[in-house]
Design a protein around this motif. Structure first.
Motif, PDB file in Angstrom:
ATOM      1  N   ASN A 365     -64.583  52.879  18.530  1.00  0.00           N
ATOM      2  CA  ASN A 365     -63.871  52.687  17.262  1.00  0.00           C
ATOM      3  C   ASN A 365     -62.656  51.785  17.433  1.00  0.00           C
ATOM      4  N   THR A 366     -61.937  51.945  18.552  1.00  0.00           N
ATOM      5  CA  THR A 366     -60.772  51.104  18.798  1.00  0.00           C
ATOM      6  C   THR A 366     -61.191  49.650  18.975  1.00  0.00           C
ATOM      7  N   ILE A 367     -62.277  49.423  19.700  1.00  0.00           N
ATOM      8  CA  ILE A 367     -62.778  48.060  19.900  1.00  0.00           C
ATOM      9  C   ILE A 367     -63.108  47.413  18.561  1.00  0.00           C
ATOM     10  N   ILE A 368     -63.824  48.130  17.722  1.00  0.00           N
ATOM     11  CA  ILE A 368     -64.231  47.580  16.429  1.00  0.00           C
ATOM     12  C   ILE A 368     -63.014  47.289  15.567  1.00  0.00           C
ATOM     13  N   GLN A 369     -62.068  48.233  15.479  1.00  0.00           N
ATOM     14  CA  GLN A 369     -60.903  48.067  14.616  1.00  0.00           C
ATOM     15  C   GLN A 369     -59.993  46.949  15.088  1.00  0.00           C
ATOM     16  N   GLN A 370     -59.899  46.741  16.399  1.00  0.00           N
ATOM     17  CA  GLN A 370     -59.028  45.695  16.909  1.00  0.00           C
ATOM     18  C   GLN A 370     -59.704  44.325  16.881  1.00  0.00           C
ATOM     19  N   ARG A 371     -61.007  44.300  16.975  1.00  0.00           N
ATOM     20  CA  ARG A 371     -61.714  43.037  17.171  1.00  0.00           C
ATOM     21  C   ARG A 371     -62.177  42.406  15.867  1.00  0.00           C
ATOM     22  N   VAL A 372     -62.421  43.216  14.856  1.00  0.00           N
ATOM     23  CA  VAL A 372     -62.990  42.701  13.604  1.00  0.00           C
ATOM     24  C   VAL A 372     -61.867  42.392  12.623  1.00  0.00           C
ATOM     25  N   PRO A 373     -61.892  41.221  11.981  1.00  0.00           N
ATOM     26  CA  PRO A 373     -60.888  40.880  10.973  1.00  0.00           C
ATOM     27  C   PRO A 373     -60.861  41.927   9.863  1.00  0.00           C
ATOM     28  N   ASP A 374     -59.667  42.209   9.343  1.00  0.00           N
ATOM     29  CA  ASP A 374     -59.504  43.315   8.406  1.00  0.00           C
ATOM     30  C   ASP A 374     -60.329  43.128   7.136  1.00  0.00           C
TER      31      ASP A 374
END
Length: 450
Positions: A365-374
């Motif tokens: 979840n951290t990877i996805i939230q940090q890596r994907v534009p908001d």
């Protein structure tokens, strides 16, 4: 990490999650007890659990688009209120009729699942707005913690309510818990600057460190696009990044397809059927399992944060498969050694599995939230949840037939092999530990800081 709870918006976010997750687990537990007592059929129970595939396929991608388009706090409130209404209506129906037929159970499970899907999509997507990108690792760790606490409280609450008040009163009681979650959502104050989605240019540089040029170029959205177009843009984000695709879609799908039915079906029929635990004792067993898994996760967390996340992603499925093997062994020896030893072995395996999956959830979840534009986070998270959640009813439907046809031992062994396939697929995807580590450096750092 715990200092985040001094942040009032996050505290209310966390409490809302505790109440809503507790409601979900208590509801699922009471339904499992009711269906087991009503039919005693693994196939029927698997079919009821499998019915949630319908709202998950229809609403999970749509829910991601909705939370990207509209106010996420408003969506949380509306979906929570809808869940309260569903539980109250069916509780009253039970009170009038004296029971719920199998078709009504299908309808209840489907409707509550629909409200839960929308809530959870908004719940995940609103988190970066509440805590900021730099604290996502700690926030996700606490989010997994409230999930585990809810899994500790929910089954115990559900078993007590079911044993002493019956199924109808249980539905009304968990509706109250759901309502408390709604009140906590209303208390969340999201900073106005964070309520609108921001572009990739506003993301921290570390977040974009490994983003591919194609992904970066595709971030900006037109002012108005069709829902199907927006869904395809979420798919495009994953298509351009095979590491993200594996972590967000492939691994969660396989893990939930093979692992969750062991907890939903195999354990229920083994512990309640073979080992003959009562409803309350089964609730205590489930709560104890969750409590011990929290301790194991906290102890393993120190080891995990000192390792590179890519290594964990590569090898965690082997550890989960071995833990499933403990459950298979306990099923095998139960007829010869009595009840206590298999129960202890099963409990140990369940604790290890819960802890391992909790750590994987924090990282992914951290990877996805940090890596994907908001601007695309809602629909990418919805694709992640779609893969995770659609796998569960498919797996439950299949394992309901497997348990009825081949028995508990064969079903547990099949689950072991299935989870182990994640490791071999990781190699087939030609993902290297180094490249995966470069993907997760920011996540690992934020986890270690927490």
């Amino acid at each position: 990490m715990l200092d985040l709870l001094k942040n009032k918006p996050f505290l209310f976010y966390w409490l809302a999650g505790v109440f809503v997750y507790t409601t979900q687990f208590a509801f699922e537990f009471t339904v499992s007890l009711y269906v087991f007592d009503l039919t005693g059929s693994a196939a029927i129970f698997g079919a009821i659990l499998g019915s949630v595939l319908i709202p998950r396929l229809l609403l999970t991608p749509l829910g991601g688009i909705i939370v990207d388009r509209y106010n996420r706090k408003f969506i949380l409130v509306v979906s929570a209120l809808a869940g309260v209404c569903v539980l109250c209506v069916f509780g009253l129906i039970y009170g009038i009729r004296g029971d719920l037929s199998i078709p009504l159970l299908f309808a209840l499970v489907i409707l509550l699942e629909a409200t839960g899907i929308v809530f959870m999509n908004a719940n995940l997507a609103i988190l970066p707005s509440i805590v900021g990108s730099e604290r996502l690792g700690a926030a996700n760790s606490l989010r997994v913690l409230y999930s585990e606490l809810s899994f500790l409280i929910g089954p115990l609450l559900g078993s007590v309510l079911y044993a002493f008040t019956g199924f109808g009163a249980s539905l009304l009681s968990v509706a109250i818990c759901f309502g408390l979650g709604c009140v906590c959502v209303l208390m969340i104050r999201v900073p106005k600057a964070e309520e609108t989605n921001f572009s990739v240019a506003e993301k921290p540089a570390s977040t974009l460190e490994d983003t591919s040029p194609e992904l970066a170029e595709s971030v900006e959205l037109p002012e108005k696009t069709g829902w199907l177009t927006e869904f395809r843009e979420g798919v495009q984000v994953l298509r351009l990044d095979k590491h993200l695709l594996f972590i967000a879609v492939v691994a969660p799908f396989i893990l939930n397809f093979f692992n969750v039915p062991v907890f939903d079906l195999v354990l229920l029929f083994f512990v309640r059927g073979t080992l003959e635990l009562s409803a309350i004792n089964y609730g205590i067993f489930t709560a104890l399992q969750s409590g011990l898994s929290i301790i194991v996760a906290l102890l393993a967390g120190k080891f995990y944060t000192n390792q590179r996340a890519g290594t964990y992603v590569k090898y965690f499925s082997i550890a989960v498969a071995l833990s499933l093997g403990f459950i298979a062994v306990s099923i095998l020896i139960a007829p010869a050694v009595g009840k206590l030893t298999p129960l202890i072995i099963t409990l140990a395996g369940c604790c290890c599995i819960s802890a391992l999956i909790g750590l994987f959830s924090i990282a992914s979840n951290t990877i996805i939230q940090q890596r994907v534009p908001d601007k695309k986070l809602g629909r990418v998270m919805s694709l992640n949840r779609m893969a995770s959640l659609t796998a569960i009813p498919l797996g439950n439907s299949l394992f309901g037939v497997l348990v009825s046809t081949f028995g508990l031992l064969a079903s547990a062994c099949i689950a072991c092999v299935g989870v182990l396939s994640i490791f071999f697929l990781y190699r087939m995807f030609k993902l290297t530990t180094n490249s995966a580590n470069s993907l997760t450096n920011d996540s690992a750092n934020s986890l270690s800081d927490s």
